[in-house]
Write a protein that holds these residues in place. Sequence first.
Motif, PDB file in Angstrom:
ATOM      1  N   ALA A  96     -24.190 -14.477   5.357  1.00 24.94           N
ATOM      2  CA  ALA A  96     -25.283 -14.017   5.806  1.00 24.94           C
ATOM      3  C   ALA A  96     -25.522 -12.636   5.081  1.00 24.94           C
ATOM      4  O   ALA A  96     -24.828 -11.991   4.768  1.00 24.94           O
ATOM      5  CB  ALA A  96     -25.119 -13.495   7.326  1.00 24.94           C
ATOM      6  N   THR A  97     -26.979 -12.542   4.615  1.00 27.17           N
ATOM      7  CA  THR A  97     -27.381 -11.317   3.660  1.00 27.17           C
ATOM      8  C   THR A  97     -28.050 -10.198   4.597  1.00 27.17           C
ATOM      9  O   THR A  97     -28.269  -9.186   3.708  1.00 27.17           O
ATOM     10  CB  THR A  97     -28.079 -11.981   2.669  1.00 27.17           C
ATOM     11  N   THR A  98     -28.339 -10.113   5.674  1.00 35.36           N
ATOM     12  CA  THR A  98     -28.917  -9.202   6.494  1.00 35.36           C
ATOM     13  C   THR A  98     -27.999  -8.873   7.619  1.00 35.36           C
ATOM     14  O   THR A  98     -27.389  -9.791   8.239  1.00 35.36           O
ATOM     15  CB  THR A  98     -30.275  -9.552   6.840  1.00 35.36           C
ATOM     16  N   PRO A  99     -28.286  -7.827   8.134  1.00 39.18           N
ATOM     17  CA  PRO A  99     -27.736  -7.422   9.547  1.00 39.18           C
ATOM     18  C   PRO A  99     -27.940  -8.433  10.580  1.00 39.18           C
ATOM     19  O   PRO A  99     -27.202  -8.920  11.369  1.00 39.18           O
ATOM     20  CB  PRO A  99     -27.909  -5.885   9.731  1.00 39.18           C
ATOM     21  N   ARG A 100     -29.096  -8.497  10.905  1.00 41.49           N
ATOM     22  CA  ARG A 100     -29.641  -9.770  11.625  1.00 41.49           C
ATOM     23  C   ARG A 100     -28.987 -10.923  11.550  1.00 41.49           C
ATOM     24  O   ARG A 100     -28.475 -11.473  12.612  1.00 41.49           O
ATOM     25  CB  ARG A 100     -31.171  -9.648  11.579  1.00 41.49           C
ATOM     26  N   ALA A 101     -28.867 -11.539  10.427  1.00 41.24           N
ATOM     27  CA  ALA A 101     -28.363 -12.698   9.910  1.00 41.24           C
ATOM     28  C   ALA A 101     -26.941 -12.855  10.293  1.00 41.24           C
ATOM     29  O   ALA A 101     -26.341 -13.822  10.561  1.00 41.24           O
ATOM     30  CB  ALA A 101     -28.704 -13.129   8.436  1.00 41.24           C
ATOM     31  N   LYS A 102     -26.191 -11.795  10.206  1.00 40.60           N
ATOM     32  CA  LYS A 102     -24.762 -11.746  10.470  1.00 40.60           C
ATOM     33  C   LYS A 102     -24.625 -11.713  11.920  1.00 40.60           C
ATOM     34  O   LYS A 102     -23.415 -12.493  12.116  1.00 40.60           O
ATOM     35  CB  LYS A 102     -24.333 -10.522   9.840  1.00 40.60           C
ATOM     36  N   ILE A 103     -25.351 -11.017  12.627  1.00 38.02           N
ATOM     37  CA  ILE A 103     -25.283 -11.082  14.200  1.00 38.02           C
ATOM     38  C   ILE A 103     -25.379 -12.583  14.462  1.00 38.02           C
ATOM     39  O   ILE A 103     -24.629 -13.252  15.319  1.00 38.02           O
ATOM     40  CB  ILE A 103     -26.036 -10.342  14.757  1.00 38.02           C
ATOM     41  N   ALA A 135     -15.510  -5.330  18.980  1.00 39.82           N
ATOM     42  CA  ALA A 135     -15.678  -4.597  17.667  1.00 39.82           C
ATOM     43  C   ALA A 135     -16.345  -5.090  16.606  1.00 39.82           C
ATOM     44  O   ALA A 135     -17.174  -4.518  15.791  1.00 39.82           O
ATOM     45  CB  ALA A 135     -14.302  -4.247  17.369  1.00 39.82           C
ATOM     46  N   LEU A 136     -16.211  -6.447  16.458  1.00 35.88           N
ATOM     47  CA  LEU A 136     -17.200  -7.190  15.536  1.00 35.88           C
ATOM     48  C   LEU A 136     -18.702  -7.137  15.765  1.00 35.88           C
ATOM     49  O   LEU A 136     -19.450  -6.612  14.842  1.00 35.88           O
ATOM     50  CB  LEU A 136     -16.804  -8.662  15.505  1.00 35.88           C
ATOM     51  N   PHE A 137     -18.993  -7.199  17.081  1.00 37.54           N
ATOM     52  CA  PHE A 137     -20.577  -7.216  17.231  1.00 37.54           C
ATOM     53  C   PHE A 137     -20.942  -5.758  17.182  1.00 37.54           C
ATOM     54  O   PHE A 137     -22.292  -5.565  16.741  1.00 37.54           O
ATOM     55  CB  PHE A 137     -20.790  -7.735  18.887  1.00 37.54           C
ATOM     56  N   THR A 138     -20.177  -4.825  17.595  1.00 36.86           N
ATOM     57  CA  THR A 138     -20.442  -3.573  17.601  1.00 36.86           C
ATOM     58  C   THR A 138     -20.648  -3.203  16.026  1.00 36.86           C
ATOM     59  O   THR A 138     -21.659  -2.312  15.741  1.00 36.86           O
ATOM     60  CB  THR A 138     -19.403  -2.454  18.348  1.00 36.86           C
ATOM     61  N   GLY A 139     -19.788  -3.582  15.264  1.00 39.71           N
ATOM     62  CA  GLY A 139     -19.851  -3.013  13.772  1.00 39.71           C
ATOM     63  C   GLY A 139     -21.171  -3.729  13.148  1.00 39.71           C
ATOM     64  O   GLY A 139     -21.679  -3.005  12.192  1.00 39.71           O
ATOM     65  N   LEU A 140     -21.351  -4.912  13.566  1.00 39.26           N
ATOM     66  CA  LEU A 140     -22.395  -5.508  12.935  1.00 39.26           C
ATOM     67  C   LEU A 140     -23.890  -4.936  13.421  1.00 39.26           C
ATOM     68  O   LEU A 140     -24.761  -4.670  12.800  1.00 39.26           O
ATOM     69  CB  LEU A 140     -22.606  -7.109  13.507  1.00 39.26           C
ATOM     70  N   ARG A 184     -27.699   2.968  18.256  1.00 41.47           N
ATOM     71  CA  ARG A 184     -27.580   2.157  19.288  1.00 41.47           C
ATOM     72  C   ARG A 184     -26.655   1.075  19.193  1.00 41.47           C
ATOM     73  O   ARG A 184     -26.458   0.056  20.044  1.00 41.47           O
ATOM     74  CB  ARG A 184     -28.968   1.441  19.701  1.00 41.47           C
ATOM     75  N   ALA A 185     -25.740   1.217  18.253  1.00 42.67           N
ATOM     76  CA  ALA A 185     -24.451   0.085  18.100  1.00 42.67           C
ATOM     77  C   ALA A 185     -23.736  -0.290  19.114  1.00 42.67           C
ATOM     78  O   ALA A 185     -23.582  -1.396  19.400  1.00 42.67           O
ATOM     79  CB  ALA A 185     -23.753   0.638  16.840  1.00 42.67           C
ATOM     80  N   VAL A 186     -23.267   1.013  20.027  1.00 43.20           N
ATOM     81  CA  VAL A 186     -22.414   0.667  21.110  1.00 43.20           C
ATOM     82  C   VAL A 186     -23.239  -0.160  22.328  1.00 43.20           C
ATOM     83  O   VAL A 186     -22.626  -1.406  22.753  1.00 43.20           O
ATOM     84  CB  VAL A 186     -21.773   1.736  22.039  1.00 43.20           C
ATOM     85  N   LYS A 187     -24.080   0.278  22.606  1.00 39.97           N
ATOM     86  CA  LYS A 187     -25.073  -0.611  23.635  1.00 39.97           C
ATOM     87  C   LYS A 187     -25.306  -2.060  23.106  1.00 39.97           C
ATOM     88  O   LYS A 187     -25.251  -2.929  23.927  1.00 39.97           O
ATOM     89  CB  LYS A 187     -26.303   0.308  23.882  1.00 39.97           C
ATOM     90  N   LEU A 188     -25.941  -2.071  21.970  1.00 36.81           N
ATOM     91  CA  LEU A 188     -26.347  -3.311  21.214  1.00 36.81           C
ATOM     92  C   LEU A 188     -24.951  -4.348  21.258  1.00 36.81           C
ATOM     93  O   LEU A 188     -25.050  -5.449  21.521  1.00 36.81           O
ATOM     94  CB  LEU A 188     -26.920  -3.290  20.054  1.00 36.81           C
ATOM     95  N   GLY A 189     -23.991  -3.612  20.820  1.00 37.69           N
ATOM     96  CA  GLY A 189     -22.695  -4.686  20.352  1.00 37.69           C
ATOM     97  C   GLY A 189     -22.154  -4.967  21.879  1.00 37.69           C
ATOM     98  O   GLY A 189     -21.801  -6.209  21.871  1.00 37.69           O
ATOM     99  N   ARG A 190     -22.540  -4.250  22.835  1.00 37.88           N
ATOM    100  CA  ARG A 190     -21.859  -4.902  24.309  1.00 37.88           C
ATOM    101  C   ARG A 190     -22.799  -5.794  24.759  1.00 37.88           C
ATOM    102  O   ARG A 190     -22.575  -6.949  25.305  1.00 37.88           O
ATOM    103  CB  ARG A 190     -21.993  -3.674  25.155  1.00 37.88           C
ATOM    104  N   ALA A 191     -24.217  -5.704  24.457  1.00 43.18           N
ATOM    105  CA  ALA A 191     -25.151  -6.486  24.967  1.00 43.18           C
ATOM    106  C   ALA A 191     -24.955  -8.052  24.291  1.00 43.18           C
ATOM    107  O   ALA A 191     -25.029  -9.111  24.739  1.00 43.18           O
ATOM    108  CB  ALA A 191     -26.533  -6.231  24.750  1.00 43.18           C
ATOM    109  N   LEU A 192     -24.843  -7.932  22.735  1.00 39.91           N
ATOM    110  CA  LEU A 192     -24.285  -9.068  22.329  1.00 39.91           C
ATOM    111  C   LEU A 192     -23.178  -9.768  22.733  1.00 39.91           C
ATOM    112  O   LEU A 192     -23.108 -11.098  22.902  1.00 39.91           O
ATOM    113  CB  LEU A 192     -24.245  -8.880  20.649  1.00 39.91           C
ATOM    114  N   MET A 193     -22.150  -9.107  22.768  1.00 36.55           N
ATOM    115  CA  MET A 193     -20.922  -9.504  23.306  1.00 36.55           C
ATOM    116  C   MET A 193     -21.193 -10.368  24.638  1.00 36.55           C
ATOM    117  O   MET A 193     -20.444 -11.403  24.917  1.00 36.55           O
ATOM    118  CB  MET A 193     -19.891  -8.410  23.522  1.00 36.55           C
ATOM    119  N   LEU A 194     -21.830  -9.713  25.581  1.00 35.92           N
ATOM    120  CA  LEU A 194     -22.335 -10.361  26.898  1.00 35.92           C
ATOM    121  C   LEU A 194     -22.834 -11.767  26.761  1.00 35.92           C
ATOM    122  O   LEU A 194     -22.505 -12.741  27.320  1.00 35.92           O
ATOM    123  CB  LEU A 194     -22.989  -9.320  27.792  1.00 35.92           C
ATOM    124  N   LEU A 195     -24.187 -11.636  25.863  1.00 40.19           N
ATOM    125  CA  LEU A 195     -24.768 -12.953  25.407  1.00 40.19           C
ATOM    126  C   LEU A 195     -23.586 -13.846  24.907  1.00 40.19           C
ATOM    127  O   LEU A 195     -23.603 -15.173  25.446  1.00 40.19           O
ATOM    128  CB  LEU A 195     -25.733 -12.667  24.636  1.00 40.19           C
TER     129      LEU A 195
END
Length: 191
Positions: free
Chosen positions: A73-80, A128-133, A141-152
């Motif tokens: 993946a070449t962008t942060p969005r694509a990596k997630i 940690a992976l989701f938060t880093g991405l 907003r990394a911590v909040k977004l990482g947690r939301a992605l993890m929950l999804l």
Amino acid sequence: MTPGARRALDAASRLFYERGIHAVGVDLIAAEAGVTKKTLYDRFGSKEQIVVEYLAGRDERWRAFLAPYVEAATTPRAKILAVFDASRDWAEVNSGKGCSMVNAHAEISDPAHPAYQVITGQKAWMLALFTGLARELAPRRAVKLGRALMLLHEGGLVAHGLRIFPDAIGHARGEAAALVKGAMPAVDPGR
């Protein structure tokens, strides 16, 4: 690892995933692997250690499976979103009954059990992976977004395993795409 120990771990891994950890005893593992119980105890020491090695091996295979998806993946969005793509592909081949760590945690909730650290460690690594991405996309907003992605992600895995509705991981990916799009910084039209 000797061939007999490898057969035993392979048999245990298959049986634990298909039937559950508590439902599978060392007698069945030995019989399925074509080894003696003595071989199991000589190599692993206990059923608990077989469980540890099963889960650690599954985690190691998952991380190796995931890495090329994220690296390509070449962008942060694509990596997630690549994490969700990898999970969907992994689940089709390796996780018909859902996430092995979630399933194991349903049976092993005692922090003193040696496998507990493997289970929670794998989920902490995913967070940690989701938060880093997320940090690459929205640093403040990394911590909040990482947690939301993890929950999804975790919800998609559980719903997939329960067969609640078709393509649960794909649905979770769609929700993650919308969440990530909303988290992306606005582009300055003056640039």
